[in-house]
Scaffold this motif. Structure first.
Motif, mmCIF file in Angstrom:
data_model
loop_
_atom_site.group_PDB
_atom_site.id
_atom_site.type_symbol
_atom_site.label_atom_id
_atom_site.label_comp_id
_atom_site.label_asym_id
_atom_site.label_seq_id
_atom_site.Cartn_x
_atom_site.Cartn_y
_atom_site.Cartn_z
ATOM 1 N N LYS A 76 -2.166 7.932 7.509
ATOM 2 C CA LYS A 76 -2.773 7.393 6.290
ATOM 3 C C LYS A 76 -2.703 5.874 6.221
ATOM 4 C CE LYS A 76 -2.621 7.494 1.291
ATOM 5 N NZ LYS A 76 -2.051 8.098 0.110
ATOM 6 N N PRO A 77 -1.562 5.242 6.524
ATOM 7 C CA PRO A 77 -1.547 3.781 6.453
ATOM 8 C C PRO A 77 -2.582 3.131 7.383
ATOM 9 C CG PRO A 77 0.676 4.637 6.551
ATOM 10 C CD PRO A 77 -0.252 5.800 6.818
ATOM 11 N N THR A 78 -2.829 3.743 8.540
ATOM 12 C CA THR A 78 -3.836 3.210 9.442
ATOM 13 C C THR A 78 -5.219 3.354 8.844
ATOM 14 O OG1 THR A 78 -2.511 3.708 11.383
ATOM 15 C CG2 THR A 78 -4.870 3.437 11.734
ATOM 16 N N VAL A 79 -5.516 4.521 8.308
ATOM 17 C CA VAL A 79 -6.845 4.765 7.759
ATOM 18 C C VAL A 79 -7.099 3.885 6.554
ATOM 19 C CG1 VAL A 79 -8.344 6.500 6.714
ATOM 20 C CG2 VAL A 79 -6.972 7.055 8.704
ATOM 21 N N ALA A 80 -6.088 3.719 5.699
ATOM 22 C CA ALA A 80 -6.258 2.861 4.538
ATOM 23 C C ALA A 80 -6.545 1.430 4.976
ATOM 24 C CB ALA A 80 -5.016 2.911 3.659
ATOM 25 N N ARG A 81 -6.019 1.045 6.128
ATOM 26 C CA ARG A 81 -6.231 -0.304 6.640
ATOM 27 C C ARG A 81 -7.429 -0.374 7.565
ATOM 28 N NH1 ARG A 81 -0.065 -0.543 8.377
ATOM 29 N NH2 ARG A 81 0.817 -0.864 6.335
ATOM 30 N N LEU A 82 -7.978 0.743 7.901
ATOM 31 C CA LEU A 82 -8.988 0.789 8.944
ATOM 32 C C LEU A 82 -10.255 1.442 8.456
ATOM 33 C CD1 LEU A 82 -9.971 0.800 11.885
ATOM 34 C CD2 LEU A 82 -8.542 2.794 12.262
ATOM 35 N N GLY A 83 -10.375 2.738 8.588
ATOM 36 C CA GLY A 83 -11.539 3.542 8.237
ATOM 37 C C GLY A 83 -12.639 2.867 7.449
ATOM 38 N N GLY A 84 -13.006 3.524 6.356
ATOM 39 C CA GLY A 84 -14.100 3.060 5.536
ATOM 40 C C GLY A 84 -13.826 1.751 4.832
ATOM 41 N N LYS A 85 -12.563 1.421 4.590
ATOM 42 C CA LYS A 85 -12.236 0.183 3.884
ATOM 43 C C LYS A 85 -12.709 -1.047 4.651
ATOM 44 C CE LYS A 85 -10.177 0.963 -0.004
ATOM 45 N NZ LYS A 85 -10.882 0.704 -1.240
ATOM 46 N N VAL A 86 -12.572 -1.041 5.953
ATOM 47 C CA VAL A 86 -12.983 -2.200 6.752
ATOM 48 C C VAL A 86 -14.499 -2.365 6.706
ATOM 49 C CG1 VAL A 86 -13.030 -3.179 9.072
ATOM 50 C CG2 VAL A 86 -10.961 -2.079 8.231
ATOM 51 N N VAL A 87 -15.222 -1.266 6.841
ATOM 52 C CA VAL A 87 -16.690 -1.333 6.778
ATOM 53 C C VAL A 87 -17.116 -1.733 5.366
ATOM 54 C CG1 VAL A 87 -18.831 -0.026 7.030
ATOM 55 C CG2 VAL A 87 -16.946 0.334 8.639
ATOM 56 N N GLU A 88 -16.486 -1.128 4.376
ATOM 57 C CA GLU A 88 -16.790 -1.488 2.990
ATOM 58 C C GLU A 88 -16.569 -2.980 2.752
ATOM 59 O OE1 GLU A 88 -14.556 -0.612 -1.141
ATOM 60 O OE2 GLU A 88 -15.191 1.190 -0.055
ATOM 61 N N HIS A 89 -15.473 -3.511 3.281
ATOM 62 C CA HIS A 89 -15.174 -4.941 3.152
ATOM 63 C C HIS A 89 -16.292 -5.791 3.767
ATOM 64 C CE1 HIS A 89 -12.795 -8.645 3.080
ATOM 65 N NE2 HIS A 89 -13.242 -8.833 4.306
ATOM 66 N N MET A 90 -16.709 -5.423 4.967
ATOM 67 C CA MET A 90 -17.767 -6.176 5.652
ATOM 68 C C MET A 90 -19.070 -6.157 4.854
ATOM 69 S SD MET A 90 -18.715 -7.969 8.203
ATOM 70 C CE MET A 90 -20.002 -8.360 9.363
ATOM 71 N N LEU A 91 -19.453 -4.976 4.381
ATOM 72 C CA LEU A 91 -20.710 -4.863 3.647
ATOM 73 C C LEU A 91 -20.639 -5.547 2.282
ATOM 74 C CD1 LEU A 91 -21.688 -1.182 4.503
ATOM 75 C CD2 LEU A 91 -22.634 -3.282 5.474
ATOM 76 N N GLU A 92 -19.527 -5.342 1.579
ATOM 77 C CA GLU A 92 -19.399 -5.862 0.220
ATOM 78 C C GLU A 92 -19.145 -7.364 0.176
ATOM 79 O OE1 GLU A 92 -15.940 -5.181 -2.889
ATOM 80 O OE2 GLU A 92 -17.217 -3.398 -2.724
ATOM 81 N N ARG A 93 -18.313 -7.862 1.067
ATOM 82 C CA ARG A 93 -17.894 -9.264 0.970
ATOM 83 C C ARG A 93 -18.576 -10.206 1.948
ATOM 84 N NH1 ARG A 93 -11.602 -9.041 -0.619
ATOM 85 N NH2 ARG A 93 -11.834 -7.553 -2.305
ATOM 86 N N VAL A 94 -19.320 -9.652 2.903
ATOM 87 C CA VAL A 94 -20.023 -10.513 3.854
ATOM 88 C C VAL A 94 -21.534 -10.277 3.769
ATOM 89 C CG1 VAL A 94 -20.290 -11.161 6.284
ATOM 90 C CG2 VAL A 94 -18.017 -10.583 5.389
ATOM 91 N N VAL A 95 -21.969 -9.056 4.016
ATOM 92 C CA VAL A 95 -23.407 -8.770 4.057
ATOM 93 C C VAL A 95 -24.044 -8.836 2.670
ATOM 94 C CG1 VAL A 95 -25.143 -7.031 4.659
ATOM 95 C CG2 VAL A 95 -23.166 -7.389 6.148
ATOM 96 N N HIS A 96 -23.434 -8.180 1.697
ATOM 97 C CA HIS A 96 -24.017 -8.096 0.353
ATOM 98 C C HIS A 96 -23.227 -8.915 -0.662
ATOM 99 C CE1 HIS A 96 -26.797 -5.093 1.746
ATOM 100 N NE2 HIS A 96 -25.808 -4.322 2.170
ATOM 101 N N ALA A 97 -22.670 -10.018 -0.238
ATOM 102 C CA ALA A 97 -21.861 -10.855 -1.128
ATOM 103 C C ALA A 97 -22.733 -11.607 -2.131
ATOM 104 C CB ALA A 97 -21.056 -11.852 -0.297
ATOM 105 N N SER A 98 -22.118 -11.955 -3.221
ATOM 106 C CA SER A 98 -22.741 -12.826 -4.209
ATOM 107 C C SER A 98 -21.814 -14.024 -4.358
ATOM 108 C CB SER A 98 -22.910 -12.101 -5.538
ATOM 109 O OG SER A 98 -23.503 -12.962 -6.480
#
Length: 191
Positions: free
Chosen positions: A27-49
């Motif tokens: 779980k600690p790996t997934v919380a740091r890895l899985g969907g959170k990393v992709v979500e971070h990229m999309l939310e804060r880089v690709v679709h940032a305001s």
């Protein structure tokens, strides 16, 4: 299907992995890895305001399959190390940090997004032997759940990386409910 040998149920999201015994380790790996990393990229880089403009959207994942189908595997050489908040895989290190490597003047934003998907996939591939150790046998098929499993191209990317069939659950976002039902069916207590 839950009792068939040779299948791993990989419920990957930002907060859960099944079986629960694996959850305590992974779980600690997934919380740091899985969907959170992709979500971070999309939310804060690709679709940032921000000061560069308003690129926000109500569904950051809406165009992901279109992008993944347009960018060839290998991300035009870009490599992403997905350890944005430490890692347990391949080695336990809460201070490990990720980033992009092998960028060139030909690297585009879409290559970076695909590199993130591939980086997460390769890190999950490092985790697969741990899951197989817990199950007691090698697995020929991966059953993929969580929000990421809604993306057919992400599922295929994982199949290519794992070199095994990967099947997405129907309604993959219902991971917690499915994990609970699977636990009950197998007689495994949820702790």
């Amino acid at each position: 299907m839950a009792r068939e040998k040779g299948k791993t149920f990989f419920f990957v999201g930002s907060d859960y992995i099944y079986p629960r015994t694996c959850n305590k380790i992974a779980k600690p790996t997934v919380a740091r890895l899985g969907g959170k990393v992709v979500e971070h990229m999309l939310e804060r880089v690709v679709h940032a305001s921000d000061e560069l403009g308003d690129h926000s959207t109500t569904d950051q994942f809406a165009q992901l399959d279109k992008l993944l189908s347009a960018v060839a595997p290998g991300s035009n050489g870009a490599i992403f190390l997905p350890w944005l908040a430490g890692s347990l895989s391949p080695v336990a290190d809460p201070n490990m940090r990720g980033g992009f490597l092998n960028l060139s003047l030909d690297t585009e934003r879409r290559h970076l997004v695909r590199a993130v998907i591939e980086g997460v996939g390769f890190n999950l591939a490092w985790l697969l032997p741990v899951v197989e150790t817990f199950s007691g046998h090698p697995d020929q098929e991966i059953i993929f759940g969580g929000g990421a499993a809604r993306s057919a191209h992400w599922v295929q990317t994982l199949a290519d990386i794992f070199n095994r069939p990967v099947s997405a659950l129907t309604d993959p976002h219902q991971v917690i409910a499915r994990a609970t039902a699977l636990s009950i069916e197998l007689g495994t207590p949820i702790t």
